[in-house]
Scaffold this active site. Structure first.
Site, PDB file in Angstrom:
ATOM      1  N   LYS A  77      95.230  -5.834  39.405  1.00  9.76           N
ATOM      2  CA  LYS A  77      94.841  -6.059  40.800  1.00  9.76           C
ATOM      3  C   LYS A  77      93.348  -5.833  41.018  1.00  9.76           C
ATOM      4  O   LYS A  77      92.807  -4.777  40.681  1.00  9.76           O
ATOM      5  CB  LYS A  77      95.660  -5.137  41.701  1.00  9.76           C
ATOM      6  CG  LYS A  77      95.470  -5.359  43.194  1.00  9.76           C
ATOM      7  CD  LYS A  77      96.435  -4.474  43.967  1.00  9.76           C
ATOM      8  CE  LYS A  77      96.357  -4.665  45.455  1.00  9.76           C
ATOM      9  NZ  LYS A  77      97.353  -3.822  46.172  1.00  9.76           N
ATOM     10  N   CYS A 128      99.730  -8.114  45.997  1.00 10.40           N
ATOM     11  CA  CYS A 128      99.634  -7.651  47.378  1.00 10.40           C
ATOM     12  C   CYS A 128      98.382  -8.148  48.096  1.00 10.40           C
ATOM     13  O   CYS A 128      98.282  -9.308  48.470  1.00 10.40           O
ATOM     14  CB  CYS A 128      99.757  -6.133  47.414  1.00 10.40           C
ATOM     15  SG  CYS A 128     100.138  -5.481  49.063  1.00 10.40           S
ATOM     16  N   GLU A 155     105.372  -5.713  43.570  1.00  7.91           N
ATOM     17  CA  GLU A 155     104.311  -4.807  43.134  1.00  7.91           C
ATOM     18  C   GLU A 155     104.900  -3.408  42.927  1.00  7.91           C
ATOM     19  O   GLU A 155     105.769  -2.970  43.686  1.00  7.91           O
ATOM     20  CB  GLU A 155     103.236  -4.760  44.228  1.00  7.91           C
ATOM     21  CG  GLU A 155     102.161  -3.709  44.047  1.00  7.91           C
ATOM     22  CD  GLU A 155     101.286  -3.551  45.285  1.00  7.91           C
ATOM     23  OE1 GLU A 155     100.096  -3.240  45.116  1.00  7.91           O
ATOM     24  OE2 GLU A 155     101.793  -3.737  46.421  1.00  7.91           O
TER      25      GLU A 155
END
Length: 304
Positions: free
Chosen positions: A127, A172, A47
């Site tokens: 995300k 994540c 990330e």
């Protein structure tokens, strides 16, 4: 006939705030080349792989904040990574901060892309599960301002054909949410991959600090097993600007078994032989979604 490939993870050591993108890309190129030399067909990078993890600071200068984002992909600095991938015939997953302007309004996303072995972008994810907080909190030794610097992703959890495999992405915190895994599992993902920058200290609940690695691996193993998919997680790790980031980048089989795990807190490449047809073992005999799921009872998940 089995469908075999070599899957790699390129873990990054710390990136200093003063480190340039050019310096970071040299490191990524080195790991890409190492993975290809081991026969890898695809490598997963972390990330926000092009810069330090900037949400740990509270910025008041918009120009300074903007400097951490990419306005095009690939831009001139990152293009050599795409060119080398095409030269070596290896695909990759890369995370970065994305800045787009729509109708004169800036939009910011924590983004990840899939690139095939020809160096072409074939998939994008933004995300969705943003952790942290939006306003400066003085008690913290470092900030976690993802909710300030990004908006939640608007692309859902897509699955793409990347060379020989069906791939989905997390970033994540997404790996902790079973809904993300299940959507990609239902869409037939055979490899679910992504990167992370996970502090080993969580200021609001420090009593959980000793469980950071356990929870990371638990999420990866459970997600793989419950969806019959291979998974790979690439971390940015080690002491980065006075914040310790979790290691243990990994590759996990559809059975939930860890088949490769990093052992350092620096740039490191791990690989594993992957048989994509092993996904069928779980999806036909244990988690046969069509035969066993009862979605009429799951409505509460989406209603609340």
């Amino acid at each position: 006939m089995t469908r075999q490939m070599i899957l790699a993870v390129g873990q990054q050591g710390p990136i200093a705030r003063a480190e340039t993108r050019e310096q970071v890309v040299v490191r990524l190129l080195d790991m890409l080349t190492k993975a290809a030399s081991r026969g890898a067909n695809f490598i997963v990078f972390p990330e926000l792989a092009l810069t330090t993890f900037f949400p740990r600071w509270h910025f008041t200068d918009e120009a300074e904040l903007d400097s951490f984002y990419e306005t095009e992909m690939p831009g001139p600095v990152v293009r050599p990574l795409f060119e080398k991938a095409a030269e070596l015939g290896i695909g990759f997953n890369l995370g970065y901060a994305e800045l787009v302007v729509e109708g004169g309004v800036k939009r910011r996303f924590n983004t990840s892309i899939l690139v095939d072995k020809s160096g072409k972008i074939v998939g994008k994810y933004r995300k969705i599960h943003l952790p942290g907080h939006k306003e400066y909190e003085a008690y913290r030794p470092f900030q976690h301002l993802e909710k300030r610097y990004f908006e939640p992703g608007d692309l859902g959890f897509p699955v793409y054909d990347v060379d020989a495999a069906k791939m989905g992405m997390f970033i994540c915190n997404d790996r902790r949410w079973p809904e993300a895994w299940r959507v990609m599992g239902l869409r037939g993902a055979e490899i679910i991959c992504g990167g992370y920058n996970t502090p080993t200290h969580n200021p609001p609940v420090p009593q959980h600090d000793h469980l950071t690695s356990f929870h990371h691996l638990l999420s990866m193993q459970a997600g793989s097993y419950q969806n019959g998919a291979w998974s790979a997680a690439a971390g940015k790790v080690g002491m980065e600007e006075n914040c310790m980031l979790l290691g243990h980048s990994c590759i996990v089989a559809p059975t939930g078994e860890i088949v490769a795990l990093t052992t350092t807190l620096e740039d490191e490449v791990i690989t594993a032989a992957v048989d994509l047809d092993r996904c069928r073992e779980l999806r036909e005999h244990i988690f046969n979604f069509k035969q066993h799921r009862q979605p009429q009872h799951y409505g509460l998940i989406a209603e609340l």
